[in-house]
Design a protein around this motif. Structure first.
Motif, PDB file in Angstrom:
ATOM      1  N   PRO A  81       0.828  -1.215   0.000  1.00  0.00           N
ATOM      2  CA  PRO A  81       0.000   0.000   0.000  1.00  0.00           C
ATOM      3  C   PRO A  81       0.860   1.261   0.000  1.00  0.00           C
ATOM      4  O   PRO A  81       1.956   1.281   0.563  1.00  0.00           O
ATOM      5  CB  PRO A  81      -0.799  -0.125   1.302  1.00  0.00           C
ATOM      6  CG  PRO A  81       0.024  -1.013   2.176  1.00  0.00           C
ATOM      7  CD  PRO A  81       0.710  -1.976   1.261  1.00  0.00           C
ATOM      8  N   THR A  82       0.342   2.306  -0.612  1.00  0.00           N
ATOM      9  CA  THR A  82       1.048   3.582  -0.630  1.00  0.00           C
ATOM     10  C   THR A  82       0.871   4.281   0.713  1.00  0.00           C
ATOM     11  O   THR A  82       0.032   3.896   1.536  1.00  0.00           O
ATOM     12  CB  THR A  82       0.498   4.476  -1.748  1.00  0.00           C
ATOM     13  OG1 THR A  82      -0.888   4.765  -1.464  1.00  0.00           O
ATOM     14  CG2 THR A  82       0.592   3.782  -3.098  1.00  0.00           C
ATOM     15  N   ASP A  83       1.662   5.331   0.931  1.00  0.00           N
ATOM     16  CA  ASP A  83       1.541   6.103   2.180  1.00  0.00           C
ATOM     17  C   ASP A  83       0.153   6.712   2.306  1.00  0.00           C
ATOM     18  O   ASP A  83      -0.404   6.779   3.412  1.00  0.00           O
ATOM     19  CB  ASP A  83       2.615   7.201   2.224  1.00  0.00           C
ATOM     20  CG  ASP A  83       4.018   6.622   2.373  1.00  0.00           C
ATOM     21  OD1 ASP A  83       4.127   5.465   2.832  1.00  0.00           O
ATOM     22  OD2 ASP A  83       4.989   7.327   2.020  1.00  0.00           O
ATOM     23  N   THR A  84      -0.405   7.145   1.196  1.00  0.00           N
ATOM     24  CA  THR A  84      -1.755   7.727   1.215  1.00  0.00           C
ATOM     25  C   THR A  84      -2.781   6.689   1.636  1.00  0.00           C
ATOM     26  O   THR A  84      -3.681   6.965   2.437  1.00  0.00           O
ATOM     27  CB  THR A  84      -2.118   8.289  -0.175  1.00  0.00           C
ATOM     28  OG1 THR A  84      -1.154   9.266  -0.566  1.00  0.00           O
ATOM     29  CG2 THR A  84      -3.505   8.921  -0.148  1.00  0.00           C
ATOM     30  N   GLU A  85      -2.664   5.479   1.113  1.00  0.00           N
ATOM     31  CA  GLU A  85      -3.596   4.411   1.465  1.00  0.00           C
ATOM     32  C   GLU A  85      -3.449   4.014   2.932  1.00  0.00           C
ATOM     33  O   GLU A  85      -4.441   3.745   3.610  1.00  0.00           O
ATOM     34  CB  GLU A  85      -3.359   3.198   0.563  1.00  0.00           C
ATOM     35  CG  GLU A  85      -3.804   3.414  -0.878  1.00  0.00           C
ATOM     36  CD  GLU A  85      -3.442   2.253  -1.778  1.00  0.00           C
ATOM     37  OE1 GLU A  85      -4.156   2.024  -2.778  1.00  0.00           O
ATOM     38  OE2 GLU A  85      -2.451   1.567  -1.486  1.00  0.00           O
ATOM     39  N   LYS A  86      -2.210   3.987   3.428  1.00  0.00           N
ATOM     40  CA  LYS A  86      -1.984   3.670   4.837  1.00  0.00           C
ATOM     41  C   LYS A  86      -2.648   4.709   5.739  1.00  0.00           C
ATOM     42  O   LYS A  86      -3.296   4.361   6.737  1.00  0.00           O
ATOM     43  CB  LYS A  86      -0.490   3.603   5.128  1.00  0.00           C
ATOM     44  CG  LYS A  86       0.218   2.422   4.508  1.00  0.00           C
ATOM     45  CD  LYS A  86       1.715   2.457   4.827  1.00  0.00           C
ATOM     46  CE  LYS A  86       2.449   1.298   4.193  1.00  0.00           C
ATOM     47  NZ  LYS A  86       3.909   1.356   4.467  1.00  0.00           N
ATOM     48  N   PRO A 168     -11.937  -1.197   2.515  1.00  0.00           N
ATOM     49  CA  PRO A 168     -12.566   0.126   2.414  1.00  0.00           C
ATOM     50  C   PRO A 168     -11.888   1.044   1.415  1.00  0.00           C
ATOM     51  O   PRO A 168     -12.392   2.138   1.142  1.00  0.00           O
ATOM     52  CB  PRO A 168     -12.417   0.673   3.846  1.00  0.00           C
ATOM     53  CG  PRO A 168     -11.194   0.002   4.371  1.00  0.00           C
ATOM     54  CD  PRO A 168     -11.165  -1.368   3.756  1.00  0.00           C
ATOM     55  N   LEU A 169     -10.755   0.623   0.874  1.00  0.00           N
ATOM     56  CA  LEU A 169     -10.024   1.455  -0.081  1.00  0.00           C
ATOM     57  C   LEU A 169     -10.302   0.992  -1.504  1.00  0.00           C
ATOM     58  O   LEU A 169     -10.495  -0.190  -1.769  1.00  0.00           O
ATOM     59  CB  LEU A 169      -8.518   1.378   0.193  1.00  0.00           C
ATOM     60  CG  LEU A 169      -8.070   1.738   1.612  1.00  0.00           C
ATOM     61  CD1 LEU A 169      -6.567   1.552   1.739  1.00  0.00           C
ATOM     62  CD2 LEU A 169      -8.467   3.173   1.947  1.00  0.00           C
ATOM     63  N   ALA A 170     -10.335   1.955  -2.406  1.00  0.00           N
ATOM     64  CA  ALA A 170     -10.550   1.623  -3.811  1.00  0.00           C
ATOM     65  C   ALA A 170      -9.347   0.861  -4.345  1.00  0.00           C
ATOM     66  O   ALA A 170      -8.197   1.229  -4.083  1.00  0.00           O
ATOM     67  CB  ALA A 170     -10.769   2.900  -4.618  1.00  0.00           C
TER      68      ALA A 170
END
Length: 286
Positions: A81-86, A168-170
């Motif tokens: 996962p990217t930092d934004t997704e985390k 919950p993430l796209a």
């Protein structure tokens, strides 16, 4: 109508969203058995949780009728996962923790309100014992409630944290084509014919030794009314012992026995079998 995403994993279709699960059941009469719950004892997803699994026949029908789309998210979940997704996921966890904690906070405040007169009286007594004058004591219910709420909200409270079954993430995905085994093609034709022409729910019949069970309503609320046996080659002479065994079993479990087959013209036909003693019995198969 937007198509319901059905996740392709281990050559099967899964549904992780509870609203999608109920839409498949209530709007499209697809049973979608819950993982870990016996087929013969269906239960509510809101009680037992998801995921739910679609049988290959249900999955094929859902795709053909534009009800759902089979998607593969394997590649998406394999990458880190990217930092934004985390950050987004952590925010969702904190939001869920707050929502789960809120009822407990309100309950403790309700208990606090019930004992508020005694609490005010006790605090006033302590201040007087310390030598503070009555005129200088200013204790109000509002200030105590604000202080108590702040204290409860900052407390570390043990509790069960729900783990989301649906990510919950796209996530990126690709569509997948479903291919049935050669042995399931006739079974699917009969399944589709029953689903299309009859207003019934259809589940696998393994628990009763048949191919399908038919329900007059949602299996959550109704018992099966019919047992369906598929004859792969109706031109062959039907074994009498097999016929008697199927019919006797259907009588014992209070269901109607149906034999389904494909005729020479490619049409699906049905033959209902019943004992003479059950003819005219209004309580039979209800």
């Amino acid at each position: 109508m937007s198509k319901i995403p059905i996740i392709f994993e281990h050559n099967r279709g899964f549904v992780y969203n509870v609203d999608d699960y109920f839409k498949l059941r209530t709007s499209h009469r697809l049973v979608c058995n819950l993982i870990g719950v016996p087929v013969s004892k269906p239960r509510d997803a809101r009680t037992f949780g998801l995921p739910a699994i679609l049988s290959p026949l249900e999955l094929k029908l859902a795709i053909e009728n534009g009800i759902g789309v089979l998607v593969d998210k394997t590649v998406s979940f394999r990458r880190s996962p990217t930092d934004t997704e985390k950050t987004k996921f952590q925010q969702l966890v904190e939001q869920q923790t707050t929502e789960l904690k809120l009822p407990l906070v309100e309950k403790r405040l309700d208990d606090f309100r019930k004992h508020l007169p005694q609490i005010i009286k006790g605090k006033r007594k302590k201040l007087l014992e310390k030598g503070i004058k009555e005129s200088e004591i200013n204790i109000t219910s509002e200030s105590l409630l604000i202080e108590e709420r702040r204290k409860i909200e900052t407390m570390k409270i043990d509790g069960l944290l729900q783990i989301p079954s649906e990510c919950p993430l796209a996530k990126e995905f690709s569509t997948v084509e479903l291919k049935l085994e050669d042995g399931d093609k006739l079974k699917y034709q009969i399944f589709k014919d029953l689903w299309t022409k009859q207003n019934v729910f259809i589940s696998g019949g393994d628990a009763f030794g048949c191919d399908f069970l038919l329900y007059p309503g949602d299996p959550l609320y109704y018992h099966a009314s019919h047992m369906v046996y598929i004859l792969s080659d109706p031109t062959m002479k039907l074994d009498v012992k097999y016929l008697i065994r199927c019919c006797r079993l259907s009588v014992v479990v209070n269901k109607i026995c149906i034999f389904a087959y494909e005729n020479d013209n490619g049409e699906i036909k049905y033959q209902t079998m019943d004992w003479d003693g059950n003819a005219g019995n209004e309580n039979y198969a209800t």
